[in-house]
Design an enzyme around this catalytic site. Structure first.
Site, short mmCIF file in Angstrom:
data_model
loop_
_atom_site.label_atom_id
_atom_site.label_comp_id
_atom_site.label_asym_id
_atom_site.label_seq_id
_atom_site.Cartn_x
_atom_site.Cartn_y
_atom_site.Cartn_z
N LYS A 176 40.50 43.98 65.72
CA LYS A 176 41.82 44.19 65.15
C LYS A 176 42.25 45.65 65.27
CE LYS A 176 40.48 41.16 61.36
NZ LYS A 176 40.18 41.17 59.92
N GLY A 177 41.29 46.55 65.45
CA GLY A 177 41.54 47.99 65.32
C GLY A 177 42.62 48.55 66.23
N GLU A 206 41.76 50.08 73.42
CA GLU A 206 40.80 50.12 72.32
C GLU A 206 41.17 51.22 71.32
OE1 GLU A 206 38.92 48.81 70.42
OE2 GLU A 206 36.82 48.84 71.04
N ASP A 260 32.97 54.69 70.65
CA ASP A 260 31.94 55.31 69.82
C ASP A 260 30.63 55.26 70.62
OD1 ASP A 260 31.01 56.37 67.32
OD2 ASP A 260 30.30 54.39 66.76
N LYS A 267 34.78 59.49 70.59
CA LYS A 267 33.76 60.33 69.94
C LYS A 267 32.64 60.51 70.96
CE LYS A 267 33.88 58.49 65.20
NZ LYS A 267 33.09 57.64 64.29
N PHE A 310 33.60 59.68 60.48
CA PHE A 310 34.14 58.34 60.36
C PHE A 310 35.60 58.42 59.96
CE2 PHE A 310 34.95 54.09 58.87
CZ PHE A 310 34.33 53.35 59.86
N ARG A 330 43.94 50.31 57.48
CA ARG A 330 44.54 50.11 58.80
C ARG A 330 46.02 50.47 58.81
NH1 ARG A 330 40.76 47.26 61.95
NH2 ARG A 330 39.59 45.62 60.88
P1 IMP Z 1 31.32 51.06 70.02
O1 IMP Z 1 31.05 49.72 70.57
O2 IMP Z 1 30.14 51.65 69.31
O3 IMP Z 1 31.93 52.03 71.00
O4 IMP Z 1 32.29 50.87 68.82
C1 IMP Z 1 33.59 50.66 68.92
C2 IMP Z 1 34.10 50.08 67.62
O5 IMP Z 1 33.46 50.66 66.47
C3 IMP Z 1 35.54 50.43 67.46
O6 IMP Z 1 36.36 49.48 68.07
C4 IMP Z 1 35.72 50.46 65.95
O7 IMP Z 1 36.01 49.17 65.50
C5 IMP Z 1 34.39 50.85 65.42
N1 IMP Z 1 34.34 52.29 65.04
C6 IMP Z 1 33.62 53.28 65.61
N2 IMP Z 1 33.84 54.46 65.01
C7 IMP Z 1 34.74 54.22 64.03
C8 IMP Z 1 35.38 55.06 63.06
O8 IMP Z 1 35.20 56.29 62.96
N3 IMP Z 1 36.24 54.44 62.23
C9 IMP Z 1 36.52 53.10 62.29
N4 IMP Z 1 35.94 52.29 63.17
C10 IMP Z 1 35.06 52.83 64.04
MG MG Z 2 37.37 47.94 67.04
#
Ligand code: IMP
Ligand code: MG
Length: 178
Positions: A42-43, A98, A102, A130, A151, A164
């Site tokens: 949803k982000g 996206e 992260d 990040k 975060f 959100r």
């Molecule tokens: P990844 O698969 O570890 O790259 O994570 C991506 C997902 O982690 C993003 O789509 C977010 O939903 C969540 N995420 C990572 N860091 C944050 C943050 O600082 N705040 C909120 N959601 C985060």
């Molecule tokens: Mg997400």
């Protein structure tokens, strides 16, 4: 809502200006491609809605959902797709949109997923990056903002499904999740 925010990292005006800038780049890069822009729910929903209106060339849209982060602030490393894909992506140019890269696991998973489905090209457009947190080799093609290892919430990003709807991006107080 604001009492749980330690610091506003990116204000609404700065976000809008950057989204317009990236939208202009995409309009140029995708002018003959009729891409499918895919919102990772949803982000990304707020970013996606703003971004596609800044793309001034033909573009189709669709939505997919990744398995969730749960209530914590750390990725499990395991990514799955929820539901089925409603569209045929064979031979198409895919733009994954996206909220944040992260660990990189989510986008690595979806990039491979769409390539296996026969997409001719898969590119990534992310609101936030990040880089310090990366565990897989992955780089977005379009990044609005690089941020430190904090975060963050707002403009689509959540903590336990909250925040959100904040128009800006802020750092959540640690006391909220410690
Ligand atoms: P990844 O698969 O570890 O790259 O994570 C991506 C997902 O982690 C993003 O789509 C977010 O939903 C969540 N995420 C990572 N860091 C944050 C943050 O600082 N705040 C909120 N959601 C985060
Ligand atoms: Mg997400």
């Amino acid at each position: 809502m604001k009492e749980n925010i330690k610091e506003i990292l990116i204000d609404a005006e700065t976000i809008q200006a950057k989204v317009a800038e990236i939208g202009a780049r995409l309009s140029e890069d995708y002018k003959d491609k009729n891409p499918i822009a895919i919102c990772i729910l949803k982000g990304s929903v707020i970013f996606f809605a703003d971004l596609i209106r800044e793309i001034k060339v033909p573009v189709e849209i669709d939505f997919i959902k990744a398995s969730s982060y749960g209530r914590g602030t750390e990725s499990s490393g395991k990514v799955e797709m929820a539901g089925d894909l409603s569209i045929d992506v064979a031979g198409r140019s895919i733009l994954l949109v996206e909220d944040i890269v992260d660990s990189g696991n989510t986008l690595k998973f979806f990039t491979e997923f769409f390539k296996e489905k026969g997409a001719s090209e898969v590119k990534i457009c992310t609101l936030l990056d990040k880089p310090e947190r990366r565990v897989v080799d992955l780089e977005a093609d379009y990044t609005c903002f690089e941020i430190p290892d904090e975060f963050v919430v707002g403009y689509g990003l959540d903590y336990a499904q909250q925040y959100r709807n904040m128009p800006e991006i802020g750092i959540l107080k640690e006391s909220c999740y410690m």
